[in-house]
Design a protein around this motif. Structure first.
Motif, PDB file in Angstrom:
ATOM      1  N   LEU A 115       3.114   8.481  10.467  1.00  0.00           N
ATOM      2  CA  LEU A 115       2.270   7.634   9.475  1.00  0.00           C
ATOM      3  C   LEU A 115       2.296   8.386   8.273  1.00  0.00           C
ATOM      4  O   LEU A 115       1.618   9.489   8.429  1.00  0.00           O
ATOM      5  CB  LEU A 115       1.018   7.090  10.194  1.00  0.00           C
ATOM      6  CG  LEU A 115       1.219   6.151  11.204  1.00  0.00           C
ATOM      7  CD1 LEU A 115      -0.362   5.815  11.698  1.00  0.00           C
ATOM      8  CD2 LEU A 115       1.764   5.171  10.815  1.00  0.00           C
ATOM      9  N   PHE A 116       2.678   7.877   7.166  1.00  0.00           N
ATOM     10  CA  PHE A 116       2.902   8.757   5.913  1.00  0.00           C
ATOM     11  C   PHE A 116       2.213   8.190   4.864  1.00  0.00           C
ATOM     12  O   PHE A 116       2.691   6.973   4.517  1.00  0.00           O
ATOM     13  CB  PHE A 116       4.565   9.155   5.653  1.00  0.00           C
ATOM     14  CG  PHE A 116       4.830   9.987   4.886  1.00  0.00           C
ATOM     15  CD1 PHE A 116       4.783  11.363   4.714  1.00  0.00           C
ATOM     16  CD2 PHE A 116       5.259   9.485   3.529  1.00  0.00           C
ATOM     17  CE1 PHE A 116       5.159  12.040   3.663  1.00  0.00           C
ATOM     18  CE2 PHE A 116       5.820  10.185   2.545  1.00  0.00           C
ATOM     19  CZ  PHE A 116       5.702  11.663   2.663  1.00  0.00           C
ATOM     20  N   ASN A 117       1.623   9.071   3.891  1.00  0.00           N
ATOM     21  CA  ASN A 117       1.014   8.625   2.521  1.00  0.00           C
ATOM     22  C   ASN A 117       2.084   9.051   1.499  1.00  0.00           C
ATOM     23  O   ASN A 117       2.264  10.293   1.329  1.00  0.00           O
ATOM     24  CB  ASN A 117      -0.276   9.069   2.356  1.00  0.00           C
ATOM     25  CG  ASN A 117      -0.937   8.728   1.101  1.00  0.00           C
ATOM     26  OD1 ASN A 117      -0.110   8.493  -0.025  1.00  0.00           O
ATOM     27  ND2 ASN A 117      -2.199   8.672   1.058  1.00  0.00           N
ATOM     28  N   PHE A 118       2.765   8.085   0.779  1.00  0.00           N
ATOM     29  CA  PHE A 118       3.895   8.607   0.116  1.00  0.00           C
ATOM     30  C   PHE A 118       3.467   9.076  -1.394  1.00  0.00           C
ATOM     31  O   PHE A 118       4.006   9.605  -2.247  1.00  0.00           O
ATOM     32  CB  PHE A 118       5.078   7.480   0.013  1.00  0.00           C
ATOM     33  CG  PHE A 118       4.783   6.234  -0.825  1.00  0.00           C
ATOM     34  CD1 PHE A 118       4.732   6.096  -2.320  1.00  0.00           C
ATOM     35  CD2 PHE A 118       4.424   5.017  -0.533  1.00  0.00           C
ATOM     36  CE1 PHE A 118       4.527   5.131  -2.793  1.00  0.00           C
ATOM     37  CE2 PHE A 118       3.999   3.748  -1.178  1.00  0.00           C
ATOM     38  CZ  PHE A 118       4.281   4.066  -2.359  1.00  0.00           C
ATOM     39  N   LEU A 119       2.163   8.600  -1.436  1.00  0.00           N
ATOM     40  CA  LEU A 119       1.796   8.789  -2.964  1.00  0.00           C
ATOM     41  C   LEU A 119       1.315  10.379  -3.010  1.00  0.00           C
ATOM     42  O   LEU A 119       1.597  11.217  -3.995  1.00  0.00           O
ATOM     43  CB  LEU A 119       0.330   8.129  -3.433  1.00  0.00           C
ATOM     44  CG  LEU A 119       0.906   6.689  -3.725  1.00  0.00           C
ATOM     45  CD1 LEU A 119      -0.400   5.795  -4.225  1.00  0.00           C
ATOM     46  CD2 LEU A 119       1.507   6.540  -4.749  1.00  0.00           C
ATOM     47  N   THR A 120       0.627  10.829  -1.877  1.00  0.00           N
ATOM     48  CA  THR A 120       0.218  12.174  -1.683  1.00  0.00           C
ATOM     49  C   THR A 120       1.201  13.061  -1.082  1.00  0.00           C
ATOM     50  O   THR A 120       1.135  14.274  -1.133  1.00  0.00           O
ATOM     51  CB  THR A 120      -1.135  12.378  -1.002  1.00  0.00           C
ATOM     52  OG1 THR A 120      -1.021  11.958   0.435  1.00  0.00           O
ATOM     53  CG2 THR A 120      -2.230  11.511  -1.474  1.00  0.00           C
ATOM     54  N   GLY A 121       2.039  12.423  -0.249  1.00  0.00           N
ATOM     55  CA  GLY A 121       3.116  13.391   0.244  1.00  0.00           C
ATOM     56  C   GLY A 121       2.684  13.867   1.576  1.00  0.00           C
ATOM     57  O   GLY A 121       3.379  14.747   1.994  1.00  0.00           O
ATOM     58  N   SER A 122       1.699  13.238   2.094  1.00  0.00           N
ATOM     59  CA  SER A 122       1.036  14.068   3.337  1.00  0.00           C
ATOM     60  C   SER A 122       1.252  13.169   4.783  1.00  0.00           C
ATOM     61  O   SER A 122       1.345  11.963   4.520  1.00  0.00           O
ATOM     62  CB  SER A 122      -0.407  14.059   3.228  1.00  0.00           C
ATOM     63  OG  SER A 122      -0.955  12.926   2.730  1.00  0.00           O
ATOM     64  N   THR A 182       0.868  -1.327  -0.177  1.00  0.00           N
ATOM     65  CA  THR A 182      -0.088   0.057  -0.104  1.00  0.00           C
ATOM     66  C   THR A 182       0.740   1.178  -0.094  1.00  0.00           C
ATOM     67  O   THR A 182       2.171   1.211  -0.022  1.00  0.00           O
ATOM     68  CB  THR A 182      -1.028   0.076   1.103  1.00  0.00           C
ATOM     69  OG1 THR A 182      -0.149   0.288   2.431  1.00  0.00           O
ATOM     70  CG2 THR A 182      -1.740  -1.359   1.427  1.00  0.00           C
ATOM     71  N   ASN A 183       0.270   2.360  -0.043  1.00  0.00           N
ATOM     72  CA  ASN A 183       1.061   3.680  -0.036  1.00  0.00           C
ATOM     73  C   ASN A 183       1.276   4.080   1.476  1.00  0.00           C
ATOM     74  O   ASN A 183       1.499   5.169   1.809  1.00  0.00           O
ATOM     75  CB  ASN A 183       0.319   4.756  -0.699  1.00  0.00           C
ATOM     76  CG  ASN A 183      -1.251   4.927  -0.041  1.00  0.00           C
ATOM     77  OD1 ASN A 183      -1.729   4.061   0.640  1.00  0.00           O
ATOM     78  ND2 ASN A 183      -1.719   6.043  -0.442  1.00  0.00           N
TER      79      ASN A 183
END
Length: 360
Positions: free
Chosen positions: A75-82, A47-48
């Protein structure tokens, strides 16, 4: 599932390699840059979602960067960079594990169990001093087991059910303190290695009993990583990397089928569960699989059935190794029912060179 980060604390490139055991997916490499460096990067399967822990607060251009604190989990969403959520602790985070239900955070003397969806703290476990952050967590959601060291003087393991939030058992696995532990993909079996590093034991979790014992070598060596092959019942393979730089593969399935004791008086004195420590027939070694003394992580990506031109059947295993000097290697091991085997290096990638050459 296991992830690892590569790079020195002063480097900007951060590399995360996630090895999942779902045969429907390829190994996923996530490459990105950041100011500073990270000690821990864990990915939730393919997952992202990343769980990130910094290597320490750093002053960049006169500014303190607190987000790199080793006491903060992001906890990081690497697709959105958030950033999705940050969790702060009084002491450094030493290990993080994830599956679809639970988030596990390991500190020096505590283990926190979170519900992954709500991030509510479900349980806090007081542990023995665990300076290395040693732990194992079952990737499956059914047997959702957590394994932790239960002693600093010997190799005892505490097994905890993170769904029912209760202790399952304690296994006294070795005389020396633990150096490595890992679950099979279903959580049915647990492999352990001590700081001595000569014997690796496989335990049936439900009965807290030793099912199998294999000898890595005669001389002590630090076990860096253990991994079972994907399985529904008994795993066909167990692999290990150590400070010697060798990759050790144990054909557990074949050994079980042809289990035997040494003959003579010595054999009559050895319990069944320990007899195969003296039989190296099903132990295959690939020397120089990783640099000597460089920490490495190994995963068996998949295991396929194999039919040779001679008509003999067997197995083919794809094995991934990532080492802390930035190299990723993919090996193929073929073993027939006659115990004939061969190794081949499929890929070797310098991840640090690749990411430094990427345009950002």
């Amino acid at each position: 599932m296991k992830s690892s980060s590569v790079g020195s604390p002063s480097s900007s490139p951060i590399i995360c390699a996630s090895f999942n055991q779902d045969n429907r997916n390829k190994a996923l490499f996530c490459m990105f840059t950041a100011v500073g460096a990270f000690n821990i990067v864990e990915m939730l399967f393919s997952t992202n979602l990343l769980a990130i822990v910094g290597a320490g607060e750093q002053v960049i251009s006169g500014l303190l960067i607190p987000s790199l604190s080793p006491r903060r989990l992001c906890l990081f969403n690497f697709l959105t960079g958030s950033t999705l959520r940050e969790l702060n602790y009084l002491t450094s985070v030493l290990a993080v594990r994830l599956n679809k239900k639970r988030l596990i955070v390991i500190l020096q003397d505590k283990a926190y169990i979170y519900d992954l969806n709500s991030l509510a703290v479900l349980e806090t476990i007081d542990t023995v001093p665990n300076n290395k952050g040693l732990c194992a967590f079952c990737p499956g959601s059914e047997g959702c087991y957590l394994a932790l060291p239960a002693s600093t003087s010997k190799g005892s393991v505490l097994i905890y059910n993170t769904v029912e939030l209760q202790s399952v058992c304690q296994i006294d696995a070795h005389r020396s303190p633990l150096a490595g532990i890992t679950f099979s993909s279903t959580g049915t079996y647990l492999a352990t290695a001590s700081e001595q590093g000569t014997i690796i034991r496989v335990h049936l979790v439900s009965q807290a009993t030793e099912s199998y014992s294999v000898r890595r070598g005669t001389y002590p060596s630090t076990i860096y990583s253990l991994s079972f092959g994907p399985c529904l019942e008994f795993p066909e393979f167990l692999v290990a990397t150590s400070s010697s730089g060798s990759l050790h593969t144990f054909s557990l399935g074949q050994a079980i089928k042809q289990r035997r004791k040494p003959s003579g008086v010595i054999g009559s004195l050895i319990p069944d569960t320990l007899s195969d420590s003296f039989d190296q027939t099903f132990h295959h070694i690939l020397h120089n699989a990783a640099p000597t003394g460089v920490k490495s992580h190994v995963r068996i990506y998949n295991v396929d059935s194999l039919t040779c031109t001679s008509g003999a059947s067997g197995f083919r295993a794809s094995i991934f190794i990532i080492s802390h000097n930035g190299y990723f290697r993919e090996y193929t091991l073929k073993i027939t029912e006659l115990n004939e085997f061969s190794w081949s290096l499929e890929r070797e990638i310098n991840l640090l060179d690749n990411i430094l050459n990427e345009p950002f």
